[in-house]
Design an enzyme around this catalytic site. Structure first.
Site, PDB file in Angstrom:
ATOM      1  N   SER A   1       0.855  -1.174   0.000  1.00 19.08           N
ATOM      2  CA  SER A   1       0.000   0.000   0.000  1.00 19.08           C
ATOM      3  C   SER A   1       0.896   1.230   0.000  1.00 19.08           C
ATOM      4  O   SER A   1       1.837   1.319   0.783  1.00 19.08           O
ATOM      5  CB  SER A   1      -0.869  -0.023   1.253  1.00 19.08           C
ATOM      6  OG  SER A   1      -1.676   1.123   1.277  1.00 19.08           O
TER       7      SER A   1
ATOM      8  N   HIS B   1      -2.276   7.188  -4.600  1.00 20.87           N
ATOM      9  CA  HIS B   1      -2.444   6.025  -3.738  1.00 20.87           C
ATOM     10  C   HIS B   1      -2.453   4.794  -4.629  1.00 20.87           C
ATOM     11  O   HIS B   1      -3.029   4.805  -5.714  1.00 20.87           O
ATOM     12  CB  HIS B   1      -3.773   6.142  -2.991  1.00 20.87           C
ATOM     13  CG  HIS B   1      -4.328   4.837  -2.520  1.00 20.87           C
ATOM     14  ND1 HIS B   1      -5.383   4.202  -3.145  1.00 20.87           N
ATOM     15  CD2 HIS B   1      -3.952   4.035  -1.497  1.00 20.87           C
ATOM     16  CE1 HIS B   1      -5.639   3.069  -2.510  1.00 20.87           C
ATOM     17  NE2 HIS B   1      -4.791   2.944  -1.517  1.00 20.87           N
TER      18      HIS B   1
END
Lengths: 280, 280
Positions: free
Chosen positions: A103, A117
């Site tokens: 992540s 992201h």
């Protein structure tokens, strides 16, 4: 291929992707020559999870990236009873779960460089699936950046019959939305979850494509704006835009919720929060 | 006394308390003479709620108060079906509700002056009750501030048989807690909800006492630290402490959730968020 081999293969690939992305981000730090700040370097820190597994955070405070975190985690255990209904296959497995993923959240210093992201994950309960995606959050929309970002993921999906670009793009738009403000968090990208076509290798190949597409396009977009001057008003607008990012992550994000509910590493989970934020 | 008279009396008192507190806060702005910034003044803005009612925000960006919001709201309507179970008496009333209150959050500029929150509210569904409280969030604990704050509310409760100080203090500590960090948001104060002793006048008298106690103690605590110099390191610590405030309000706060779920004014609900925040 046994389940354990699949888990090991996915985990190893997440590590490899992390290493390649971190190297590219550090290269951007080096290449921004004219700034008064030193080139940033990632600091890595491992953590153990009470209940099973752990991970590694890589965090950099640099001159291109005001704050960027890249987290690896491989965790397993038993889901809290009140959270099982939300996770496919969790009830059937008595709450047992295994999850691994990468992540990444990047908050550039320049308000002209979009925040981003990216996430890829494999989850095993009574079922097994992949999820992931990537999205872009500019403070000031640059149409050509947006076009290039969307095209990168459209092309990634087009190579893989298990992927459905239109659906994943729409899913991203729907997911990264702040209902209380009637605002999108950013310009979207792709989002997918519960990917289990029946052909694990095909699914994994697509997930790898997503990671590689991100690695190819995002540093290239950053490079377009390296060294462009910005104003204090633009910086202020970025700090306010970041407030929306915080609101989304704390009010709505399933990944944040999953992490907090499963006793994940708080420092790693909340590494996504921007370095400086303003709510005027 | 009819229900409508009770609602009118509570609402009028919330307005009066708002006016008195705003005047005291503006006096603090005036009295901090040595700062380069101008003395702040509240700007007021009314808003209407789709579905019934509305409110008035009072917001000040000053030299003592970097950001302070005082909201009045008087709203009514029908609760969403999926939210009724969480609100006493809501199912019985077919989801109908009426709520009025005053809510205040102050973020001082000086890291030596504690932030604070105060709220008093009256809610009517199939039942009717009061709730409220006040709590203090210092970046650096000043024991004598904490003692004075707690004593003010202990004394307020002691005057009213309907109040239970020990319970309300514990409730505050339990409520303003960040489980993911294992940290209290601040040093507490009091918190109460569902106050319906059977004697509405006695309950209302206590609520007024809470508002008056806050008005007496908080400006006095601010005044203790007016003009005290602080360092950039202390300011930085304050910005990080404020991050915990944001985490609490967006992840856990029932008032924020109630407001967002009932279509309240987003600007008013999120006025509690600090002006500048850091997550390093």
């Amino acid at each position: 291929m046994e389940d354990d081999e699949k888990k090991a293969a996915a985990t190893a690939w997440f590590v490899d992707l992390r290493d390649r992305i971190c190297a590219s981000f550090e290269a951007l730090e080096t290449d921004l020559a004219e700034d008064g700040l030193p080139a940033g370097r990632f600091a890595r820190k491992t953590w153990q999870r009470d209940g099973g597994g752990g991970g590694e955070m890589a965090l950099m405070h640099g001159r291109v990236f005001e704050k960027v975190g890249v987290n690896l985690s491989t965790v397993h255990g038993i889901l809290p009873a009140d959270y099982r209904a939300a996770i496919p296959g969790a009830e059937a497995a008595g709450g047992a779960f295994w999850a691994a993923g990468i992540s990444l959240v990047a908050h550039p210093r320049s308000p002209l460089i979009p925040a981003t992201h990216m996430n890829c994950r494999m989850i095993v309960t009574g079922q097994s699936w992949f999820g992931g995606g990537a999205d872009l959050t500019p403070t000031f929309l640059d149409e050509s950046d947006a076009k290039a970002f969307h095209e990168a993921f459209s092309a990634a999906c087009a190579k893989h019959p298990v992927a459905d670009y239109e659906r994943y793009k729409r899913w991203c738009d729907e997911y990264f939305f702040l209902p209380h403000r009637g605002e999108a968090r950013g310009i979207g990208g792709i989002f997918f979850d519960n990917l289990a076509s029946g052909d694990w290798h095909a699914d994994f190949a697509f997930v790898k494509e997503v990671g590689c597409a991100f690695h190819a396009i995002y540093p290239a977009l950053v490079r377009r704006h390296l060294g462009q001057p910005w104003t204090v008003e633009e910086k202020r607008a970025q700090l306010i835009k970041r407030g929306r990012y915080v609101e989304f992550n704390l009010l709505y994000d399933r990944g944040t919720m999953f992490g907090l509910k499963t006793g994940g590493n708080v420092e790693a989970i909340l590494m996504s929060l921007p370095p400086e934020v303003a709510w005027p």
